[in-house]
Every structure is written in C-alpha cells, then in structure tokens.
Design a protein around this motif. Structure first.
Motif, PDB file in Angstrom:
ATOM      1  N   UNK A 680       0.832  -1.197   0.000  1.00 36.20           N
ATOM      2  CA  UNK A 680       0.000   0.000   0.000  1.00 36.20           C
ATOM      3  C   UNK A 680       0.872   1.254   0.000  1.00 36.20           C
ATOM      4  N   UNK A 681       0.402   2.252  -0.800  1.00 34.92           N
ATOM      5  CA  UNK A 681       1.098   3.536  -0.852  1.00 34.92           C
ATOM      6  C   UNK A 681       0.092   4.567  -1.346  1.00 34.92           C
ATOM      7  N   UNK A 682       0.473   5.843  -1.271  1.00 28.99           N
ATOM      8  CA  UNK A 682      -0.432   6.901  -1.705  1.00 28.99           C
ATOM      9  C   UNK A 682      -0.842   6.712  -3.156  1.00 28.99           C
ATOM     10  N   UNK A 688      -4.926  11.607  -1.477  1.00 30.76           N
ATOM     11  CA  UNK A 688      -5.614  11.650  -0.183  1.00 30.76           C
ATOM     12  C   UNK A 688      -5.998  10.258   0.299  1.00 30.76           C
ATOM     13  N   UNK A 689      -5.758   9.248  -0.527  1.00 35.45           N
ATOM     14  CA  UNK A 689      -6.077   7.893  -0.089  1.00 35.45           C
ATOM     15  C   UNK A 689      -4.920   6.943  -0.386  1.00 35.45           C
ATOM     16  N   UNK A 690      -4.905   5.833   0.364  1.00 32.93           N
ATOM     17  CA  UNK A 690      -3.893   4.796   0.174  1.00 32.93           C
ATOM     18  C   UNK A 690      -4.485   3.694  -0.702  1.00 32.93           C
ATOM     19  N   UNK A 691      -3.678   3.157  -1.579  1.00 34.30           N
ATOM     20  CA  UNK A 691      -4.148   2.108  -2.490  1.00 34.30           C
ATOM     21  C   UNK A 691      -3.076   1.051  -2.662  1.00 34.30           C
ATOM     22  N   UNK A 692      -3.506  -0.110  -3.161  1.00 38.79           N
ATOM     23  CA  UNK A 692      -2.565  -1.207  -3.400  1.00 38.79           C
ATOM     24  C   UNK A 692      -1.838  -1.023  -4.729  1.00 38.79           C
ATOM     25  N   UNK A 693      -0.547  -1.396  -4.720  1.00 39.60           N
ATOM     26  CA  UNK A 693       0.284  -1.429  -5.931  1.00 39.60           C
ATOM     27  C   UNK A 693       0.831  -2.838  -6.094  1.00 39.60           C
ATOM     28  N   UNK A 694       0.881  -3.305  -7.314  1.00 34.16           N
ATOM     29  CA  UNK A 694       1.495  -4.592  -7.628  1.00 34.16           C
ATOM     30  C   UNK A 694       2.905  -4.341  -8.174  1.00 34.16           C
ATOM     31  N   UNK A 695       3.896  -4.897  -7.514  1.00 31.53           N
ATOM     32  CA  UNK A 695       5.290  -4.791  -7.975  1.00 31.53           C
ATOM     33  C   UNK A 695       5.671  -6.101  -8.657  1.00 31.53           C
ATOM     34  N   UNK A 696       6.285  -6.009  -9.834  1.00 33.49           N
ATOM     35  CA  UNK A 696       6.644  -7.200 -10.609  1.00 33.49           C
ATOM     36  C   UNK A 696       8.085  -7.105 -11.109  1.00 33.49           C
ATOM     37  N   UNK A 697       8.687  -8.272 -11.327  1.00 32.30           N
ATOM     38  CA  UNK A 697       9.994  -8.357 -11.982  1.00 32.30           C
ATOM     39  C   UNK A 697       9.792  -9.099 -13.305  1.00 32.30           C
ATOM     40  N   UNK A 698      10.006  -8.389 -14.409  1.00 31.07           N
ATOM     41  CA  UNK A 698       9.818  -8.968 -15.743  1.00 31.07           C
ATOM     42  C   UNK A 698      11.160  -9.345 -16.360  1.00 31.07           C
ATOM     43  N   UNK A 699      11.121 -10.193 -17.355  1.00 32.11           N
ATOM     44  CA  UNK A 699      12.341 -10.594 -18.067  1.00 32.11           C
ATOM     45  C   UNK A 699      12.556  -9.648 -19.241  1.00 32.11           C
ATOM     46  N   UNK A 700      13.589  -8.837 -19.148  1.00 32.00           N
ATOM     47  CA  UNK A 700      13.890  -7.878 -20.202  1.00 32.00           C
ATOM     48  C   UNK A 700      14.881  -8.379 -21.226  1.00 32.00           C
ATOM     49  N   UNK A 701      15.112  -9.679 -21.273  1.00 30.74           N
ATOM     50  CA  UNK A 701      16.067 -10.219 -22.237  1.00 30.74           C
ATOM     51  C   UNK A 701      17.474  -9.749 -21.931  1.00 30.74           C
ATOM     52  N   UNK A 702      18.120  -9.133 -22.921  1.00 27.34           N
ATOM     53  CA  UNK A 702      19.477  -8.651 -22.726  1.00 27.34           C
ATOM     54  C   UNK A 702      19.563  -7.547 -21.682  1.00 27.34           C
ATOM     55  N   UNK A 703      18.445  -6.893 -21.408  1.00 32.62           N
ATOM     56  CA  UNK A 703      18.436  -5.833 -20.407  1.00 32.62           C
ATOM     57  C   UNK A 703      18.464  -6.374 -18.986  1.00 32.62           C
ATOM     58  N   UNK A 704      18.252  -7.663 -18.814  1.00 32.04           N
ATOM     59  CA  UNK A 704      18.158  -8.236 -17.486  1.00 32.04           C
ATOM     60  C   UNK A 704      16.766  -8.009 -16.923  1.00 32.04           C
ATOM     61  N   UNK A 705      16.640  -7.840 -15.588  1.00 33.32           N
ATOM     62  CA  UNK A 705      15.311  -7.653 -14.996  1.00 33.32           C
ATOM     63  C   UNK A 705      14.743  -6.269 -15.309  1.00 33.32           C
TER      64      UNK A 705
END
Length: 817
Positions: A680-682, A688-705
């Motif tokens: 949860x974060x602003x 004025x309200x707190x909400x849920x955020x989804x954090x993800x790690x994607x595969x960027x190929x040569x870029x890494x994560x």
C-alpha cells in the motif's frame, strides 16, 4: 580492424587501410619447400616476362602533394585540417615531411630483420579483375598464351581455419588469397628482388643479361596489362595486415628503451602512427579498446605487383600510411563524393561477380582499372609514394594500388572531429547492409561532446585555461559548429525514430550507465549499435521486429532523453545554463542554489515527451552522480527508517524463479523472474487515499530484470524501469506532481523512498524464501556480500538506509498504518 562481415579466406586484405579482421599470425610451419635452389626454398624459375608493347598504364591526373614546414609539421591534426579543403576533393594526397624528419626504423635491427618471421598471402594478380564467378568457373582454368605458374599451386594448407577449408560450400567457392610461406624480412627481400629481376629481365644481342631498373611508369603499365589483358598466371606474396604482435611497429614507442637526444621527437610525435589515433582532437581517443588495425597500426611488406584492392576504410575513417623503406607504392584514389559512382561503374562492368557476391567490395579482393573509371565519369587520381613519405586518405574515399618492389609501409586510422558526419553516414549504411560495426559511433560522438563541454567550462572559468586543446574543442562548438551539428543531427534522428514507433511515452525509460560497458550491444536485426537507445535487443528502427527474446519488449531504453540532448546542443552553442548542467554531469561541478533554480527552470521549459508522461528529466542532475548498482541506498535524501518503523507491509504474491546472471542480483538483493508482490502507498491519482500497488519483476532479455509497478485498481497506470529504486521514485514523483496540481498540502515526509523495500526485497520472510531458490549460491555477488557482512553491519545498513520516510499519524485525513 573490426569485424569485416566477410570472412571467406584468411587472405582478404586491406592495405594501408585498416580493417578489424582478426588475423592469426601463428601460421603452420609445414611449408611448400619444393623450390630451387635448395638454399632458397621459395625460389622457382620465373617464366613470364614483361610485355612493354602491351602496356596499359592509366592516364589520370595526380593527386596533390603537400610539403609542410617544420612549424606546420608540429601539429598533425591541425595540418590535416589545414589541407583538407584542398585535398579532400581528390580523396587522397601525398605528404612529404620536412627533410629533418628521419625516424629510425626499428625493423632494420638485425634481431628483427634476420630472425622474426611473418606470414604472407598468395595473390593471383591476373584474376583480380578478369575472373569468372566461382560457381561458373571450370574445374581446369585456361588462359590465352598461358605459361607455367611461377609458384606452383596455391592450395590451402591443412592447418588453415575452418572458414578456409571445411566450412560451407559457399565459403569454399568464394574467391580470395590463400596463405603463403612465412618469411623473415631478409628472406622476403631476396625473393622479391629475384622475382622482379627475372620478370623484367633484359638481354643484349649476345644473349647476356643486362642489368637495369624499370621505371615506375613501366612497372605500372605492365601491372595494368596483367590486370586487364592477362596472358599468364602471375602469383606474388604479400605480407599484409601484420598485427603489432608479429613484427611490431616500424616506429619506436615511448615505452621502449631509446638512446640519443633526438629520439623524443620521433616517439612523441603525432606523425608516429602509434600516437596518431588518440591525439587530442581525434575522436578515436574515446574508444577504450586498442582495436588492431584501427587504433594500433598494421604493417605491410610488399613485393612487385602485390596489390591492395579497391576499398574504403571501416566506418569511413581517415587513414594515414607511412612508407618506411623500399621501392615506391602506386596509389589510386576516388573522392568520397564519387564513391557511389565507383560502385555503380564496377557493378556495370563486373555484373557476374556482383550477382554472385553483392558485397564484393567488402572482400578487398577485386581490382579495377582507373582508365575504365575515368571513362565512366568517375574522378580518379594517382599518387606515387616514396620511402619516407605519407599518404592520407579521406572519409569514404575509395583507394587501391600496388607495390613496385620490395618495401615496407605502416598504416592506422584517425578521426578528426569533421569525420563525425561521415561516421554517422557509415553506420546508417552498415545498418541497411546488415553489416557489423567495428566501433560504437555514438560512444565516440558523446565522448567528443563531453570533452567539448569540459573545454568550454574551463575556458568560461579562467583565461588561464586557454591552451591549444581547449581552444581547438571550442572551435568545433558554437552555433553551426562541426560538433554541435553532429549532436543536433543525431538528436533529430532519434526524435524521428521514437515518433515513428508511436509508443506511449510511459514506455520510455532511462538506460543504466553500464548498459554496454562490459559487452557490445548491437541490434538483433541489423547490428546497429545500442549505446544511445535500445528496445530490448533491437535498435529503434527495428523495435517492432520479432527476435529470439521470450516476448516482445515494449520498453524503449534511452541513455539521454530528447530534452537532455537538446540541452547538450545548447550547451555546445554556449548557453551558460545548459553548460552548467552538462558540466555537472561531465565534471561533477556543484551548483549554487541559484544555479539549481535556473537549471530546473531550463528543464521545465523543455517540451515533454507526451502529455501525461513521466518526465525522465527529473534525474538530470542526479543520474551522473548515482551508481545504479548501489540503488538500494536511497538517492533521494531525507532521514531513512526501517520497514518496521514505517509499518510498510509487503504481501508476496508469486515468488518466481531465478535467472543466473550478473544483472539478476546485486549485493543487497536477488531479483527472481516473475516475482510479484503487493504493497500500500499513496494513490498517484488521488494522494488523499492509500491504495494497493502490484510490484513485478519482468524478463527484459538482454536488459536483465525490468521492474514494473502498477496501481492495482487502475492497471493502465504503471511505471517501468531497469532499476527497482528508480521505478518507485517514479511513483513517488507522480504522487508529488498530483498533489501539487490538486493544490494539496506539501508532503515534507515524502523525501525519499526505497525501491527494494517497496518490492519486498528487504522483508526477512521474503528474503529467506528467495534465498532457498539458490541453494548452491550461484548468484555470487549477493552471497559474497552477505557472507562478508556481520549481523550488526546488516542491522545498521537496514536501519540507516531504508526509505520512504513517513511519520505515523494522518496525511490528508488518512490514517497511516
């Protein structure tokens, strides 16, 4: 010199020009020794003879000759710049040094001359222009009035590389020069003299041999007779593209033990080819690697008729050739403005060869008569280079030639600032031809810009900094300056390509500084260099092409935003505010509060990438001072507290799986692929309200994560970056921007955020679960740091470095948990 893109035989050569082919000097010791007399194993009877009545000497104009004074000769690049307006229209010129310039040639030392061997290649001179395509070639070649070969068969040896022998049939059938014998300079000189004396042998009325020396014109006429109207098979040796590790340079180097009070002038001079590429003012000085043949000179040991065929330098660079000793070299040059006309003429007259091999001119094995070029309206010029003289070739100037007898020359590339426009054209052409590059053009371009910024800043700070180097860089700047225009042209090119992609600006992300520091990054489709911009493993021109990556990459990675590059152009034009910005990036110059305010004002005046997009320029000042490898240490300032004090609770959703590579961890965290968590974060839309955020790690190929944060209640609101820290800083900045736009009270508590904490990578339970995925400790950087740190130091790190400094209580009437 870089990757030539054509690797048929080990014999394709680039004389006096320099190509990045990797040539292996370790040749087989089993040589063809079936020659007479026994004391000279390579000696065979030379049967063919000079036919003066059939001479085909081209009648073309000579290129200009320059004779610098002692004063002019002091500054190599300044002299090249001085003669360029007069010489470049010819594509080639000859430079005769002052009479006092007599550098000793270390190759003449007895230990080198008599003992060190070098590899050669066998050139079949009569086939350099008049030959059938390999696929049409009959098994047994015949030629009118053919006499016996003077050197027997030119078969490949058993020790040759796979590309010469057991590779594909196409490679087997590609015309080239085969490996020859190894020689010492002493042996090669004797063989070369014997060949030439025999070929041009004259007898008097009594049948006795007459000693005489053919003129350059007579040799030239016979050479082109062999090329255009061959009657015999003429094979010669050529010691071409000899890397520094074979015989070394003919010039003495600064690192060598030298005697004599006058030696310094030769070891430090810009005319010493070991020094030329990295002289101040040559943009090749910004290339970190010592690329053989480009930044490190190559030697060429020739004999009569040994040839260097039509070609341009890699990346359309300048080249400088010095003739150390021996008989003359005859050159032919075509100005860069006529390069396309030359290619068209050769295709017209050699259609079968080009049909079989469209990139024929990349092979450096095809000669073509200057007389025919002249008839086709192509400007071609001639140079006769004697011992002790230089030959300079200009960008994209085709050149070719041959040797009149035993000699030794040395060549290297150089890139004055005016080359940048030519170099840009070269990489665009290479991209169209799907040809590998030898250099990162953008790295050289930016290196030149950084050096100019440094010079302009020093000159603005003190008159005492008015040295030759700074004033030279200043001369390339200003409105319509050579360097300014090069940066402006590159900026416009990138703007057009980004616009053509039609991507939402949220897909634009800043590139990590070390993106290509440990390995070359090139486009999967066309080999375009990715130093300035990338979309996964592709350049912006091919961002929508399919490749071998797991999935299409919708992110565009930019080293600098278009606003930043625009600021760089203004800095080079002399705008003081922009110069301060770039001086801070290049030199780490600190600004006063007043300067910082001006800087923010300058940036805010820049056009945004698109309405509603996240402005990548927020870290304009910071990105040069931060090490993203240490991203876990907050870069935002403010008092940092632990997750326990913050009350930040991260809920793991998917643990994911490990990818083993340098980019998939750092010393503070492991980044599992497909990891997902909730926190949860602003709310960025309504702080004025707190909400849920989804954090993800994607595969960027040569870029890494690739790290992604999405507002759970509105999936179209997401943030992406190659840094977990910067990803959450983007969220924080959006919260601040929205608060300001809505007229909400300022948030002094939100002075920093820790990306690792917000992802959950500092939560003990999540950390423990991730560590179980790597029981063998294959992610070395993380485990080494963990093992070295004591429990106390770990606790101290967490308590002193974790972010999002929030006070318990209420903000906008919302209770903080």
């Amino acid at each position: 010199m870089g990757n030539l893109n054509v690797v048929p035989l080990d014999s394709e050569i680039k004389e006096e020009d320099i190509s990045l082919k990797n040539h292996n000097p370790d040749k087989d010791k089993d040589k063809d020794t079936n020659m007479e007399p026994p004391t000279s194993p390579r000696h065979r009877k030379v049967d063919a003879r000079w036919l003066p009545a059939e001479a085909q000497r081209p009648i073309i104009d000579d290129a200009p000759v320059f004779t610098p004074s002692l004063e002019e000769f002091e500054d190599t690049l300044a002299y090249i710049e001085k003669i360029r307006p007069q010489a470049e229209p010819f594509g080639i010129c000859r430079i005769i040094p002052p009479s006092t310039w007599k550098p000793p040639c270390r190759l003449k030392e007895k230990s080198i001359w008599e003992n060190i061997k070098f590899p050669t290649r066998i050139q079949t001179v009569d086939l350099l222009q008049n030959r059938e395509p390999m696929k049409k070639k009959p098994k047994s070649r015949t030629r009118k009035r053919r006499r016996n070969s003077r050197m027997g068969s030119s078969r490949r040896r058993s020790g040759s590389s796979p590309s010469e022998s057991t590779s594909s049939p196409e490679a087997e059938e590609k015309f080239g020069f085969n490996s020859g014998s190894d020689f010492t300079l002493d042996e090669f000189e004797k063989y070369a003299l014997h060949f030439k004396d025999s070929y041009f042998e004259k007898k008097d009325s009594g049948g006795d041999i007459v000693k005489w020396t053919p003129s350059v014109d007579e040799i030239e006429g016979e050479y082109w007779r062999i090329i255009e109207q061959p009657t015999d098979e003429v094979e010669v040796y050529y010691g071409a593209d000899l890397e520094n590790g074979v015989l070394g340079s003919g010039f003495c180097k600064r690192t060598e033990q030298l005697t004599g009070s006058d030696m310094d002038q030769y070891t430090v001079s810009g005319w010493n080819l070991n020094n030329l590429p990295r002289l101040p003012g040559s943009v090749l000085s910004f290339e970190d690697c010592d690329i053989s043949g480009v930044l490190v000179p190559w030697l060429y040991v020739g004999m009569c008729f040994s040839s260097f065929c039509w070609h341009v330098e890699d990346h359309h660079l300048y080249s400088l050739n010095y003739h150390h000793f021996g008989e003359p070299k005859v050159w032919y040059g075509v100005p860069g403005s006529n390069a396309t006309a030359l290619e068209k003429a050769m295709r017209k007259h050699l259609p079968d060869l080009f049909d079989e091999q469209p990139d024929l001119l990349h092979g450096l094995v095809t000669q073509f008569s200057p007389s025919i070029l002249k008839d086709e309206g192509v400007q071609a010029y001639r140079v006769v280079q004697n011992a002790g003289e230089y030959v300079l070739t200009f960008p994209r100037a085709y050149h070719a030639g041959f040797n009149c007898g035993f000699n030794c020359a040395e060549a290297v590339n150089v890139a004055p600032v005016d080359w940048l426009a030519h170099g840009q054209n070269a990489v665009e052409l290479y991209s169209k031809e799907t040809r590998k590059t030898s250099l990162s053009h953008d790295k050289l371009l930016l290196g030149a810009a950084y050096e100019a910024v440094k010079a302009l800043w020093e000159l603005s700070a003190s008159e005492e900094k008015e040295n030759t180097t700074n004033l030279r860089w200043k001369s390339f700047c200003g409105k319509n300056g050579t360097l300014t225009n090069a940066i402006q042209a590159r900026l416009e090119m990138e703007e057009e390509r980004i616009e053509a992609l039609g991507r939402d600006s949220s897909s634009l992300m800043k590139m990590e500084k070390d993106f290509d520091s440990n390995c070359e990054r090139e486009c999967f489709s066309c080999f375009y260099d990715l130093h300035l911009a990338a979309s996964g493993c592709r350049c912006l021109k091919h961002a929508d092409d399919l490749c071998s990556c797991d999935e299409k990459d919708d992110f565009i990675l930019l080293r600098y935003t278009m606003d930043e590059l625009s600021s760089l152009v203004r800095a080079l034009e002399g705008e003081s505010d922009d110069l301060k910005i770039w001086a801070s990036k290049v030199l780490g110059v600190e600004h006063s509060d007043e300067d910082q305010t001006k800087t923010c004002s300058v940036v805010s005046k820049e056009k945004k990438l698109k309405e509603g997009s996240f402005d990548l320029n927020i870290d304009l000042e910071l990105d040069c001072q931060e090490d993203l490898k240490e991203e876990e240490v907050s870069t935002s300032g403010g008092e940092l507290t632990s997750s326990e004090n913050l009350g930040v609770s991260v809920e793991p959703i998917t643990l994911g799986s490990l990818s083993f590579g340098k980019l998939w961890c750092n010393k503070h965290a492991i980044f599992p692929k497909r990891f997902r968590s909730r926190v949860k974060f602003y709310n960025v839309l309504d702080p004025t309200k707190m909400s849920n955020y989804i954090s993800e790690v994607l595969d960027g190929g040569l870029l890494g994560p690739l790290f992604k944060v999405t507002l759970e209640e509105s999936s179209d609101v997401s943030f992406h970056n190659v840094s977990a820290q910067l990803c959450w800083e983007m969220v924080l900045q959006r919260v601040k921007d929205t608060s300001t736009s809505l007229g909400l009270p300022s948030l002094p508590q939100l002075e920093g955020i820790n990306g690792l904490q917000m992802f959950g990578f500092l939560s003990p339970s999540i950390v423990q679960a991730i560590e179980v995925l790597d029981p063998n400790h294959q992610l070395v950087e993380y485990w080494n740091h963990k093992n070295q740190a004591s429990s106390d130091s770990k606790d101290h790190f967490i308590s002193s470095n974790c972010s999002v400094s929030l006070a318990k209580g209420k903000l906008f009437g919302v209770d903080l948990i």
